[in-house]
Design an enzyme around this catalytic site. Structure first.
Site, PDB file in Angstrom:
ATOM      1  N   GLU A  97      21.812 -63.589  95.135  1.00 36.15           N
ATOM      2  CA  GLU A  97      21.010 -64.283  94.130  1.00 36.15           C
ATOM      3  C   GLU A  97      21.698 -64.243  92.773  1.00 36.15           C
ATOM      4  O   GLU A  97      22.395 -63.276  92.459  1.00 36.15           O
ATOM      5  CB  GLU A  97      19.663 -63.584  93.964  1.00 36.15           C
ATOM      6  CG  GLU A  97      18.834 -63.579  95.211  1.00 36.15           C
ATOM      7  CD  GLU A  97      17.613 -62.693  95.077  1.00 36.15           C
ATOM      8  OE1 GLU A  97      16.976 -62.433  96.099  1.00 36.15           O
ATOM      9  OE2 GLU A  97      17.319 -62.236  93.949  1.00 36.15           O
ATOM     10  N   CYS A 110      22.161 -63.310  85.080  1.00 36.39           N
ATOM     11  CA  CYS A 110      22.125 -62.024  85.768  1.00 36.39           C
ATOM     12  C   CYS A 110      22.709 -62.257  87.150  1.00 36.39           C
ATOM     13  O   CYS A 110      22.190 -63.073  87.912  1.00 36.39           O
ATOM     14  CB  CYS A 110      20.670 -61.562  85.862  1.00 36.39           C
ATOM     15  SG  CYS A 110      20.489 -60.108  86.897  1.00 36.39           S
ATOM     16  N   CYS A 117      22.815 -53.584  99.179  1.00 36.56           N
ATOM     17  CA  CYS A 117      23.269 -52.447  98.368  1.00 36.56           C
ATOM     18  C   CYS A 117      23.152 -51.178  99.199  1.00 36.56           C
ATOM     19  O   CYS A 117      22.211 -51.013  99.983  1.00 36.56           O
ATOM     20  CB  CYS A 117      22.415 -52.316  97.108  1.00 36.56           C
ATOM     21  SG  CYS A 117      22.951 -50.964  96.033  1.00 36.56           S
ATOM     22  N   CYS A 121      17.809 -47.110  96.648  1.00 34.68           N
ATOM     23  CA  CYS A 121      16.719 -46.775  95.713  1.00 34.68           C
ATOM     24  C   CYS A 121      15.409 -47.255  96.357  1.00 34.68           C
ATOM     25  O   CYS A 121      15.330 -48.398  96.813  1.00 34.68           O
ATOM     26  CB  CYS A 121      16.956 -47.439  94.366  1.00 34.68           C
ATOM     27  SG  CYS A 121      18.587 -47.029  93.708  1.00 34.68           S
ATOM     28  N   CYS A 124      13.527 -50.648  95.409  1.00 33.53           N
ATOM     29  CA  CYS A 124      14.326 -51.857  95.158  1.00 33.53           C
ATOM     30  C   CYS A 124      14.455 -52.699  96.430  1.00 33.53           C
ATOM     31  O   CYS A 124      14.853 -52.195  97.482  1.00 33.53           O
ATOM     32  CB  CYS A 124      15.703 -51.444  94.655  1.00 33.53           C
ATOM     33  SG  CYS A 124      16.859 -52.817  94.549  1.00 33.53           S
ATOM     34  N   CYS A 341      15.240 -58.764  91.816  1.00 33.44           N
ATOM     35  CA  CYS A 341      16.444 -59.207  92.506  1.00 33.44           C
ATOM     36  C   CYS A 341      16.435 -58.682  93.924  1.00 33.44           C
ATOM     37  O   CYS A 341      16.082 -57.547  94.179  1.00 33.44           O
ATOM     38  CB  CYS A 341      17.701 -58.767  91.775  1.00 33.44           C
ATOM     39  SG  CYS A 341      18.587 -60.180  91.158  1.00 33.44           S
TER      40      CYS A 341
HETATM   41  N1  SAH Z   1      22.558 -51.550  91.022  1.00 34.76           N
HETATM   42  C1  SAH Z   1      22.460 -51.659  89.634  1.00 34.76           C
HETATM   43  C2  SAH Z   1      22.175 -53.069  89.162  1.00 34.76           C
HETATM   44  C3  SAH Z   1      21.219 -53.889  89.972  1.00 34.76           C
HETATM   45  S1  SAH Z   1      19.544 -53.351  90.011  1.00 34.76           S
HETATM   46  C4  SAH Z   1      21.439 -50.703  89.082  1.00 34.76           C
HETATM   47  O1  SAH Z   1      20.699 -50.119  89.868  1.00 34.76           O
HETATM   48  O2  SAH Z   1      21.410 -50.539  87.871  1.00 34.76           O
HETATM   49  C5  SAH Z   1      18.963 -53.935  88.428  1.00 34.76           C
HETATM   50  C6  SAH Z   1      17.833 -53.154  87.839  1.00 34.76           C
HETATM   51  O3  SAH Z   1      16.592 -53.445  88.493  1.00 34.76           O
HETATM   52  C7  SAH Z   1      17.998 -51.650  87.920  1.00 34.76           C
HETATM   53  O4  SAH Z   1      17.642 -51.049  86.710  1.00 34.76           O
HETATM   54  C8  SAH Z   1      17.014 -51.295  89.002  1.00 34.76           C
HETATM   55  O5  SAH Z   1      16.647 -49.949  88.976  1.00 34.76           O
HETATM   56  C9  SAH Z   1      15.894 -52.248  88.721  1.00 34.76           C
HETATM   57  N2  SAH Z   1      14.961 -52.434  89.801  1.00 34.76           N
HETATM   58  C10 SAH Z   1      15.206 -52.520  91.123  1.00 34.76           C
HETATM   59  N3  SAH Z   1      14.065 -52.705  91.819  1.00 34.76           N
HETATM   60  C11 SAH Z   1      13.065 -52.744  90.906  1.00 34.76           C
HETATM   61  C12 SAH Z   1      11.652 -52.917  90.997  1.00 34.76           C
HETATM   62  N4  SAH Z   1      11.061 -53.066  92.171  1.00 34.76           N
HETATM   63  N5  SAH Z   1      10.934 -52.893  89.861  1.00 34.76           N
HETATM   64  C13 SAH Z   1      11.541 -52.731  88.665  1.00 34.76           C
HETATM   65  N6  SAH Z   1      12.865 -52.561  88.509  1.00 34.76           N
HETATM   66  C14 SAH Z   1      13.617 -52.566  89.628  1.00 34.76           C
HETATM   67 FE1  SF4 Z   2      21.195 -50.823  94.570  1.00 30.89          FE
HETATM   68 FE2  SF4 Z   2      18.769 -51.625  93.952  1.00 30.89          FE
HETATM   69 FE3  SF4 Z   2      19.464 -49.103  93.542  1.00 30.89          FE
HETATM   70 FE4  SF4 Z   2      20.508 -51.031  91.994  1.00 30.89          FE
HETATM   71  S1  SF4 Z   2      18.363 -50.428  92.125  1.00 30.89           S
HETATM   72  S2  SF4 Z   2      21.588 -49.324  92.981  1.00 30.89           S
HETATM   73  S3  SF4 Z   2      20.643 -52.705  93.499  1.00 30.89           S
HETATM   74  S4  SF4 Z   2      19.327 -50.104  95.541  1.00 30.89           S
END
Ligand code: SAH
Ligand code: SF4
Length: 371
Positions: A97, A110, A117, A121, A124, A341
């Site tokens: 995306e 973005c 990934c 996390c 996410c 995302c």
């Molecule tokens: N992997 C990198 C960049 C992509 S994620 C990182 O983790 O920083 C981009 C941002 O979206 C990160 O700050 C991540 O923690 C946040 N994010 C992911 N899932 C989310 C969710 N469900 N609600 C709010 N923020 C989220």
């Molecule tokens: Fe990967 Fe999502 Fe964690 Fe960013 S927030 S490192 S995209 S799993």
């Protein structure tokens, strides 16, 4: 589903790669400058659009490289038209995306660095999907060029790039930094490092490496918790690189660049929205110049946590500010779609997506995006 071209991407080539390719084809060196201009200055969408080149060379380029490895398969727009989110197919049918957000004079893209990934996390959508593969530098570059080209056609231009889409950019370090080089290159796209932000979950050794390069690129760290126990629960990578190691790396970045660091904090009701977490963050940050971006959690299929309420978010912000840490609360607009995302991909591979629900129109009381 439309298939993307399997040819190598023209955007994968560095300037010297391009020179080497041209020399192999028996072309004079100055052709490299013409092609570079075509790619990154006039934003040519195909070889035939680089009119300075002889027809034979345009054909040769067309046979050997593609200018469009990314095939747009879904396009979602917010109701005010200010935000566009694209789902792209890659030649191996992986999907990624990219988002373009407009806010006043800012045009921020973005973009993704990986399909899926590996960091897992828990909240996410991309993490829940697992790791598919790294993107090539060209696939990263092309996401930006695509939006730049669209904006150019509207007499507009990109102002900011945030590497905050799907994937962990510093897990795909070389390709991500090669893409940054391409955007930065004064002979071509000439996009200032200070208008680029890389967001990372906190792979400490990679942040150290990034710090050593002393680039003026902004660093955002997805912190989300300021105690190891809670952070490991939310972001498993914290077990490998706990907060002490992470902060050492972040301090090295600050020492090398003197650029304020941004901490991302997805606020989860009853989890990381407590005064204790705010106090722990203040202790960790000490006198490090930083800013905290709080985003109410975006609900995802596989995580039961809820977004913190407005009141809890305001209290968390106040607690940080009381401890001299600046903080902005983002509401669901523009940049917050990053937080979603992975959701387009997740929904595309499951049932029919309701795209309009994925793009929440900006409420009237929005705060400006941070970038
Ligand atoms: N992997 C990198 C960049 C992509 S994620 C990182 O983790 O920083 C981009 C941002 O979206 C990160 O700050 C991540 O923690 C946040 N994010 C992911 N899932 C989310 C969710 N469900 N609600 C709010 N923020 C989220
Ligand atoms: Fe990967 Fe999502 Fe964690 Fe960013 S927030 S490192 S995209 S799993």
């Amino acid at each position: 589903m439309p298939a993307a071209s399997g040819l190598p991407s023209i955007y994968d080539l560095s300037y010297s790669d391009l020179e080497a390719q041209l020399s192999e084809w028996g072309q004079p060196r100055y052709r490299a400058a013409q092609i570079w201009q075509g790619l990154y200055h006039t934003l040519a969408a195909a070889p035939e659009a680089i009119s300075s080149l002889p027809a034979a060379l345009r054909q040769q380029l067309d046979k050997a490289y593609t200018f469009s490895r990314l095939i747009k398969v879904v396009e979602a727009r917010s109701s005010d038209g200010q935000t566009r989110k694209y789902l792209y197919n890659l030649p191996d049918n992986r999907q990624i995306e990219a988002v373009l957000m407009g806010y006043e004079k800012r045009r921020t893209t973005c973009i993704s660095t990986q399909a899926g990934c590996a960091m897992g996390c828990v909240f996410c959508a991309t993490g829940q999907m697992g790791f598919r593969r790294h993107l090539t530098a060209g696939e990263i570059v092309e996401q930006v060029i695509g939006f730049a080209r669209e904006l150019r056609a509207q007499d507009d231009h990109l102002t900011n790039i945030v590497v905050m889409g799907m994937g962990e950019p510093v897990h795909n370090y070389d390709a991500t930094l090669a893409a940054v080089d391409r955007w930065n290159d004064p002979r071509g796209f000439n996009f200032g490092a200070r208008r680029i932000t890389i967001s990372t979950v906190g792979l400490a050794p990679m942040i150290e490496r990034f710090a050593a390069e002393k680039r003026q690129v902004n660093l955002a760290v997805s912190l989300h918790a300021a105690t190891d126990e809670l952070r490991t629960e939310l972001l498993p990578i914290n077990k490998r690189y706990p907060l002490a190691a992470l902060f050492q790396a972040v301090r090295a970045y600050y020492a090398g660049t003197h650029r304020r660091v941004t901490f991302e904090w997805a606020l989860i009701q009853g989890k990381n929205d407590t005064p204790e977490q705010a106090a722990a963050l203040a202790r960790l940050a000490g006198d490090l110049p930083c800013h905290v971006n709080v985003i109410p959690l975006n609900p995802t299929d596989d995580y039961a946590g809820q977004a913190a309420t407005r009141e809890r978010a305001a209290a968390f912000k106040a607690e940080l500010e009381r401890r001299h840490i600046t903080c902005t609360i983002r509401v669901r607009r523009g940049i917050d779609i990053n937080a979603g995302c992975g959701q387009l991909v997740a929904h595309e591979t499951q049932a029919a997506p309701d795209l309009n629900q994925l793009l929440t129109p900006p409420p009237t009381d929005t705060l400006p995006p941070r970038h």
